[in-house]
Design an enzyme around this catalytic site. Structure first.
Site, PDB file in Angstrom:
ATOM      1  N   GLU A   1       0.848  -1.192   0.000  1.00 22.49           N
ATOM      2  CA  GLU A   1       0.000   0.000   0.000  1.00 22.49           C
ATOM      3  C   GLU A   1       0.884   1.243   0.000  1.00 22.49           C
ATOM      4  OE1 GLU A   1      -2.572   2.339  -0.532  1.00 22.49           O
ATOM      5  OE2 GLU A   1      -3.659   0.485  -0.005  1.00 22.49           O
TER       6      GLU A   1
ATOM      7  N   ASP B   1       5.134   1.278  -4.422  1.00 22.37           N
ATOM      8  CA  ASP B   1       4.458   0.911  -5.661  1.00 22.37           C
ATOM      9  C   ASP B   1       4.465  -0.614  -5.817  1.00 22.37           C
ATOM     10  OD1 ASP B   1       4.394   0.107  -8.535  1.00 22.37           O
ATOM     11  OD2 ASP B   1       4.191   2.248  -8.872  1.00 22.37           O
TER      12      ASP B   1
ATOM     13  N   ASP C   1      -8.749   1.217  -7.604  1.00 19.02           N
ATOM     14  CA  ASP C   1      -9.261   2.391  -8.313  1.00 19.02           C
ATOM     15  C   ASP C   1      -9.648   1.975  -9.734  1.00 19.02           C
ATOM     16  OD1 ASP C   1      -9.635   4.865  -9.617  1.00 19.02           O
ATOM     17  OD2 ASP C   1      -8.202   5.847  -8.286  1.00 19.02           O
TER      18      ASP C   1
ATOM     19  N   LYS D   1     -12.588   7.101 -16.375  1.00 21.53           N
ATOM     20  CA  LYS D   1     -12.469   7.800 -17.652  1.00 21.53           C
ATOM     21  C   LYS D   1     -11.558   7.026 -18.600  1.00 21.53           C
ATOM     22  CE  LYS D   1     -13.259  12.349 -15.609  1.00 21.53           C
ATOM     23  NZ  LYS D   1     -12.715  13.712 -15.364  1.00 21.53           N
TER      24      LYS D   1
ATOM     25  N   PHE E   1     -15.632  -0.419   0.628  1.00 28.60           N
ATOM     26  CA  PHE E   1     -15.955  -0.073  -0.743  1.00 28.60           C
ATOM     27  C   PHE E   1     -17.068  -0.973  -1.276  1.00 28.60           C
ATOM     28  CE2 PHE E   1     -11.627   1.677  -0.455  1.00 28.60           C
ATOM     29  CZ  PHE E   1     -11.858   2.944  -0.974  1.00 28.60           C
ATOM     30  N   GLU E   2     -17.065  -2.223  -0.849  1.00 33.10           N
ATOM     31  CA  GLU E   2     -18.116  -3.137  -1.279  1.00 33.10           C
ATOM     32  C   GLU E   2     -19.471  -2.700  -0.734  1.00 33.10           C
ATOM     33  OE1 GLU E   2     -18.915  -7.953  -1.507  1.00 33.10           O
ATOM     34  OE2 GLU E   2     -17.266  -7.165  -0.289  1.00 33.10           O
TER      35      GLU E   2
END
Length: 241
Positions: A98, A125, A148, A152, A221-222
């Protein structure tokens, strides 16, 4: 602020030959304020439970002191699900990767509070960690939960689950190891399934999307996705034996 690498060229002016070289990052470094507890745990516990990023391979047996299977979670957020899974599976080793410092601080607190011996963190990373620190065939599974989605179209190049990133994941998997990806963004699910289907050396365990895995705890998030009536899509691929 979106963190990007400047184009780096070799002496002859060409781009690096590394197939996993990326001109852009797959994440955004968001400036999140750490709570006092997160800051305390980060300062006190990171020297113990965080593995420093280095451009050299690590011996996972030395890290954990055993030969148990190793699961890598990419982007664990605040670490709620990570800690719960590790606590329920003491005979499996976990590495959480993370870049969000408050999340690292919070998971360090969970490691201490739950007295976990099977979970380490690398704050860097994820793709560079895999490329530089993990030997091929050393990982028994990857967890990629609600990354994420980069909705777009011009940002799709930042998505974690796409080739050649998935080729890198496959190269690090042991035989019968798995890649388990979950998202609430339907278009990203279709995209990831297509990319994984095209990745050599792995195969879909299911026909299309996977069944929900009962051992995976629900994430924040779920819950948010469910509240907004977004379908949860799961993808589960296995390394060829």
């Amino acid at each position: 602020m979106i963190m990007e690498k400047e184009n780096q060229t070799s002496d002859d002016g060409s781009l690096p030959s590394n197939p996993f070289y990326r001109a852009v990052k797959t994440y955004v470094l968001r400036k999140g304020r750490m709570t006092n507890a997160q800051e305390r745990d980060y300062n006190e516990l990171s020297p113990v439970w965080c593995i420093p990023y280095e451009q050299k391979k690590i011996n996972l047996i030395d890290v954990f002191g055993n030969t148990n299977p190793v699961i890598v979670e990419i982007g664990f957020g605040m670490g709620h699900a990570t800690a719960e899974i590790a606590a329920k599976n003491p005979d499996i080793n976990y590495i959480g990767i993370e870049v969000h410092t408050p999340g690292v601080g919070r998971l360090l607190g969970e490691i201490k509070n739950r007295d976990l011996k099977n979970l380490y963190i690398i704050e860097h990373d994820a793709l560079e960690v895999l490329q530089d620190m993990i030997v091929d065939g050393a990982v028994n599974g990857f967890h990629i939960f609600f990354p994420d989605p980069w909705q777009k179209k011009r940002h799709h190049k930042r998505r974690m689950v796409q080739r050649p990133n998935t080729d890198l994941f496959a190269s690090k998997l042991a035989p019968s190891g798995y890649i388990y990806f979950v998202t609430d963004w339907e278009e990203y699910a279709d995209f990831a399934l297509e990319q994984l289907e095209a990745t050599p050396g792995i195969k879909n365990r299911y026909e299309g999307f996977a069944e929900p895995q009962s051992w995976r705890p629900q994430t924040k998030f779920e819950r948010k996705g469910i509240q907004q009536d977004r379908p949860i899509r799961e993808v589960y691929f296995l390394k060829n034996e």
